[in-house]
Design an enzyme around this catalytic site. Sequence first.
Site, PDB file in Angstrom:
ATOM      1  CB  ILE A 645      -0.812  -0.152   1.304  1.00 59.93           C
ATOM      2  CG1 ILE A 645      -1.770  -1.319   1.663  1.00 59.93           C
ATOM      3  CG2 ILE A 645      -1.825   1.405   0.479  1.00 59.93           C
ATOM      4  CD1 ILE A 645      -3.076  -1.592   0.707  1.00 59.93           C
ATOM      5  CE  LYS A 717      -1.253  -8.482  -5.291  1.00 57.73           C
ATOM      6  NZ  LYS A 717      -1.825  -9.460  -5.375  1.00 57.73           N
ATOM      7  CD  GLU A 721     -11.837  -0.713 -10.491  1.00 58.90           C
ATOM      8  OE1 GLU A 721     -10.549   0.710 -10.849  1.00 58.90           O
ATOM      9  OE2 GLU A 721     -13.479  -0.635 -10.453  1.00 58.90           O
TER      10      GLU A 721
END
Lengths: 758, 169
Positions: A645, A717, A721
């Site tokens: 993150i 990543k 979504e």
Amino acid sequence: MIAKPTFPDLLHAPGAQIGKPVSRVDGRLKVTGAAKYAGEFNVPGLLHGYIVSSTIAKGRITRIDTSAALKVPGVVQVFTHENRPSLAWFDRKWKDQDAPKGSPFRPLHDDRIVHSLQPVALVIAESLELARYGARLVEVEYEAEPHQTDLHANRENTFTPGKDKGGFEPPPPPRGDADKALADADVTVDLEFTQAAEYHNPMEMHASTVLYGEDGTLTVHDKTQGALNSQTYICNVFNLSKSQVRVVSPFVGGAFGSGLRPQHQLFMAVLAATELKRSVRVELSRPQMFSFGHRPETIQRVALGASKDGTLQAIIHEAVQESSQFENYVEIVVNWSGQQYRCDNVRLDYKLSRLDLHTPLDQRAPGAATGVPALEIAMDELAYKLGMDPVELRLKNYTDIDPNSGNPFSSKELRACFRQGAERFGWSGRKLEPRSMREGRELIGWGMAAGVWDAMQGQANARAVLGLDGKLTVASATADIGTGTYTVMTQIAAEVLGLPIEDVTFNLGDSSLPMAPIEGGSWTVSSVGSAVKAVCDMVRGRLVKLAGKMEGSPLGDAAEEDVVFADGHMSLRGDPSKRVAIVEVMRASGTQSIEEEARSIPYYLKRSKHAFGTHSAIFAEVRVDEDLGTVRVTRVVSAIAAGRIINPKTARSQILGAVVWGMGMGLEEEAMLDHRLGRVMNHDLAEYHVPVNADVHDIDVIFVEEHDDVVNPLGAKGVGEIGIVGVPAALSNAIFHATGVRVRDLPITVDKIRKGMR
Amino acid sequence: MPDTITDRVPHAPDTLAITLTVNGVERTLNLAPWTTLLDTLRLHLDLTGTKKGCDHGQCGACTVLVDGKRINSCLSLAVMQEGKEITTVEGLARGEQLHPMQEAFIEHDAFQCGYCTPGQICSAVGLLSEGKAKSADDVRELMSGNICRCGAYPNIVAAIEQVLGGDRR
Ligand code: FES
Ligand code: FES
């Protein structure tokens, strides 16, 4: 130059900037009203456009009378199919980066009406008020033809699409014999799910302002998720060269997919500007925000078979979705069901049915947001039939390998999501029986679901310029639709070169900047972030070389990996006392600025041997009024595995927002079609319900540790979504736990709960 | 032939001079009386901080303060606001010094795309002076006229609570 894949260890021990909860670098501009969106660039003499929308769903225009509008002083022109200039002929010229197979919609093309609210005229006037008034005076007569807008009436009238859109994969071939295994299974569920169409409705309505230059060049402020996508579209359709068109979109007031394709206000504004040789703005009204793409209505069947211990023996997932008469919009709805759980007998099927509506369009987690809840509600129902805890059932069928491809996941910490999410939520105290908790008139229910999304990467370029003042500017033609792109790219650049955040500027949303793909699908950090890292690595390399050549260099001839960049300085890894300021190095060599451009490409080889995904576990508490059937979502815990993150603050906001979207999808959002008119009737924000502040209570976000050195050089990543996927299922499952009523028809509105409770 | 709208002679209203006080500055404009306060701010005064999200009083993006009270500027005509003190998001900061609500919104990441944000902030400032919000639930209820499609609600509540003084969460 194409950057070679490198993994400098600084990213294995992220420190200075990556992983820090940095406040948005564009925050000040946004809270002071200084951030300018597409419809906010005012110039003297700006013309305003207002669109007239079709009142029928199918047929043709028999007469269009613009004379009354043109009589109004201040109305400059009215464009219709009868007086538009001749434009690009071939379909391919009208295609954009997100276009599916078919013939893209062409505004004002001819007399044909293919969907309700189709733009049929554009009134251009000296003021917005006059344009709107003029639009009311345009008279249109139609010859209506029978239309089909009802998916349920057309569910058998289907076809199987091919690989009809970039990023789409048709379902894999069947594994084993799912129908037989289902028939033989100890315990089965076989269920139908339906879900209404949803409209993106970003807060900013779609707008384009075209500034007409003296030399005929266009500066286009467009609401888009891809400045280059809009630029290419304009150039192709209007036969202009790229040097004549610059598209700029530094701020985008939300999009959620609505800006992935150039929408018709862009066409209209460019049409008027080029014809009238004046600057023009065209902005859609809120009802007109229901005149283009949307999350398609879907009908699904999920059948699961399991042995008594919960081992899955069969998975069948079939879906029928709407598409338009002119394009094959496709999204990945069913494939997830072959990927999420270990099972030898799987059959997946995906079909389209053509309706007289506009082509659907990617909307936050397209496909997964639709398909995964059906699977996850079915899993819950199966758990009840088995008398098994829903988390247990999922762990029982857990897989570290993607059964669809047979490849291992590059990383998948979904187990940790289940564990940490359950713990934070207090799941272990849950009784399986429905209606086992109440407080006064309120029935309390706890439900959970898992979520999954892809972890894609595309090619992207970035440019970096480091000046003698120690300030770094990095740029790429990507977008920030509220996702935090400005901030995370700034952090990545600052981390690689050891600079304070304040000394780094990231520019985006401009077609004159280095190439970036459309911003969507949670691939921006992966794609553009990797390019930013690559170009900053190149600047690092240059600095190390310059330092080596410096007279009496404090770094000697240190290799790149032996040099640490921090606080605007370079130092020796083993001996921090040997250090030199970056600007000193530049000055000593007489370098005014260091400029590099890099392209990052995915690790195709490595990637081909792996499966990729972000994963989540969602736990939800609902309180349902026993008499009224109203639902309050009082607690949600969303545990996310999405690699590294970059910024926990903005990433958390992405998940919070997506959970709110999941609540909208699960409980509120529904385009209500009147099939007699073929039109969405609730086409405004009073009637099309989206969550408001009072609907949202505690949402707790957990990012579990997930290490990944295959997915991309950052190991990150993307989180745009994953947060929505599965949320409607967790809510449906919680409502069942509270009330004993199963609703498999989204959104779960009061009437549906009441019906079950009677 | 039925009586159609074209049988009537279309005409636009004449403009008239309107004087408004916005963020402490008095401005006289020639406006058609059908011009909303929202469009006056955005188009005629180039104060584009105030946003248009629906133009129909359904979203709160256009919230401004009129004599300290929060209103939807899309539901008001400019001619109705003569002689009143209008404050927009551009008028909240004191020079470089942000309003505490603006600071709190940044700190709590109470926005994403930022499009609802000026309306949220003006609405929150109006909420403070109303003095009705005593709990987080009150804040949620009383801020529900401001839609945030990005779903920043929990952070909006946290920011407002911080300014309210009693961080009750
Ligand atoms: S623009 Fe005024 S309430 Fe939406
Ligand atoms: S921040 Fe995007 S709508 Fe609120």
